[in-house]
Design an enzyme around this catalytic site. Structure first.
Site, PDB file in Angstrom:
ATOM      1  N   ALA A 174      52.689  52.120  14.856  1.00  0.00           N
ATOM      2  CA  ALA A 174      53.046  53.321  15.884  1.00  0.00           C
ATOM      3  C   ALA A 174      55.020  53.510  15.715  1.00  0.00           C
ATOM      4  CB  ALA A 174      53.125  53.110  17.474  1.00  0.00           C
ATOM      5  N   ASP A 175      55.592  52.420  15.555  1.00  0.00           N
ATOM      6  CA  ASP A 175      57.026  51.715  15.145  1.00  0.00           C
ATOM      7  C   ASP A 175      56.885  52.539  13.848  1.00  0.00           C
ATOM      8  OD1 ASP A 175      57.695  49.247  16.589  1.00  0.00           O
ATOM      9  OD2 ASP A 175      55.689  48.718  16.038  1.00  0.00           O
TER      10      ASP A 175
END
Length: 402
Positions: A174-175
């Site tokens: 997600a980062d």
């Protein structure tokens, strides 16, 4: 030894970026910009450095992740909660095109460093704010990590074996997705500035970009009232699609998203009669017969080595890929031809390999000029460029402001 970014290198040469974010989404966005030539200054607390410096493996006490994440960034320390640190940050922001931060919403305002104060000194500044859940809403002040975004976006719910638990990725997925979205948003805001002369605020909630990548799950729920179930390595949209073990103990992945590829695969593995089945003509119908198709494909692959499987699929123009780890990636001729892996000389550890920029340009291509720098290594040099005297820097250091 201090370093200076060559101002003539890269497509974004001349772009000035202040990276005041920590861990992964914000720093990775700054890394992408730095790879393409932006001059990036990394700001860290004088005592509490970016926690990514302690994540993952180390060699001789030197963190390896930071060598990639911190590349092409000069490092400065400043305690933004102090008067002296605020002075330093305002000076940095006044000359910057972009500031990236990921403090909890409201933190910069509490320090007197919100966009109102920053833009008063620099109306063209783009402030990119990266947080778990965005700058508004009931969750805005919650701690926000990629793991939470992977859970709340629907990713974990649809990942894993059908009879197993929701599954999280073993890296900052997600980062990473949020970093790309942030870099894209920054360049969009800078494009607007070309027309208006004004900067603006970018609000990236880490949970949103990965949600956007997960296909039509929201539309499906809205229109059909169903949610995507966990299917392991299979797909609910087509089959055969899975990972299969070869006779020499390796794994390969097969994809048949295109109908023509599915037909080639079944002919290759000696089951051409399945192509004539009425259900074979549509991917979603093939997915309902995944057991039969996996048995045919998996059995054929299990009797051959990885090299034999890849060669046969290539000759049949069917889609297969070996399942690689880092050793395979470095040795693969395609990655070598692309120049994907770069060898960089690091002052602390000597020559080291790392993945390069995300893409190639025919002109002004990206380049890694130097690896991640030690904590605060360039504070004196950068503050000197901002007009701080050596005496003032010494005072700030004595106060704990830098």
């Amino acid at each position: 030894m201090s370093v200076s970014r060559d101002p003539a290198v890269g497509a974004l040469a001349g772009l000035r970026v202040v990276d005041a974010s920590t861990l992964f989404a914000g720093p990775m966005a700054a890394m992408h910009l730095g790879d393409l030539g932006a001059s990036v200054v990394k700001v860290e607390h004088p005592v509490k450095a970016d926690p990514s410096r302690t994540h993952g493996a180390a060699k001789d006490g030197v963190n390896l992740w930071w060598k990639t994440l911190g590349r092409n960034k000069r490092t400065v320390t400043a305690n933004l909660g102090s008067d002296g640190g605020r002075e330093v940050f305002l000076a940095l922001a006044e000359r910057a095109d972009v500031v990236i931060e990921n403090f909890r919403p409201g933190t910069l305002e509490r320090w007197g460093l919100g966009y109102e104060e920053l833009s008063a000194r620099n109306p063209g500044l783009v402030l990119a704010r990266v947080s778990g859940f965005g700058q508004t809403g009931p969750y805005r002040t919650r701690p926000g990590f990629g793991t939470l975004a992977e859970a709340m976006s629907g990713f974990a719910a649809m990942t894993g074996e059908p009879d197993g638990p929701p599954t999280l990725p073993p890296f900052g997925l997600a980062d990473g997705v949020a970093s790309l979205a942030t870099a894209f948003a920054i360049m969009t805001a800078l494009s607007v500035r070309e027309r208006t002369g004004r900067g603006q605020v970018v609000d990236t909630a880490i949970v949103e970009p990965i949600l956007a990548m997960l296909g039509p799950q929201i539309t499906r729920w809205d229109q059909l009232g169903t949610v995507q179930a966990r299917t392991g390595n299979r797909s609910s949209n087509n089959a055969p699609r899975n990972t299969y073990r070869t006779s020499d103990g390796h794994w390969v992945a097969v994809s048949t998203s295109a109908q023509s590829i599915a037909e080639r695969v079944m002919r290759l593995v000696g089951r051409p009669e399945l192509v004539d089945e009425p259900w074979f003509a549509r991917g979603v119908d093939r997915a309902r017969h995944a057991d039969e198709l996996d048995e045919a494909v998996g059995g054929w692959i299990a009797r051959r080595t990885r090299e034999e499987v890849v060669a046969a699929f290539e000759e049949a123009q069917a889609a297969v890929a070996p399942v690689y780890d880092a050793r395979d990636i470095v040795a693969d001729p395609q990655f070598q031809a692309l120049g994907t892996i770069h060898e960089i000389e690091d002052p602390e550890l000597g020559p080291m390999l790392m993945q390069g920029p995300l893409f190639r340009l025919s002109e002004n291509d990206g380049v890694i000029q130097f690896t991640g720098r030690p904590h605060g290594a360039d504070t004196d040099e950068v503050l000197g460029e901002l007009g701080f005297s050596a005496e003032r820097v010494a005072e700030l250091r004595g106060e704990g402001a830098v």
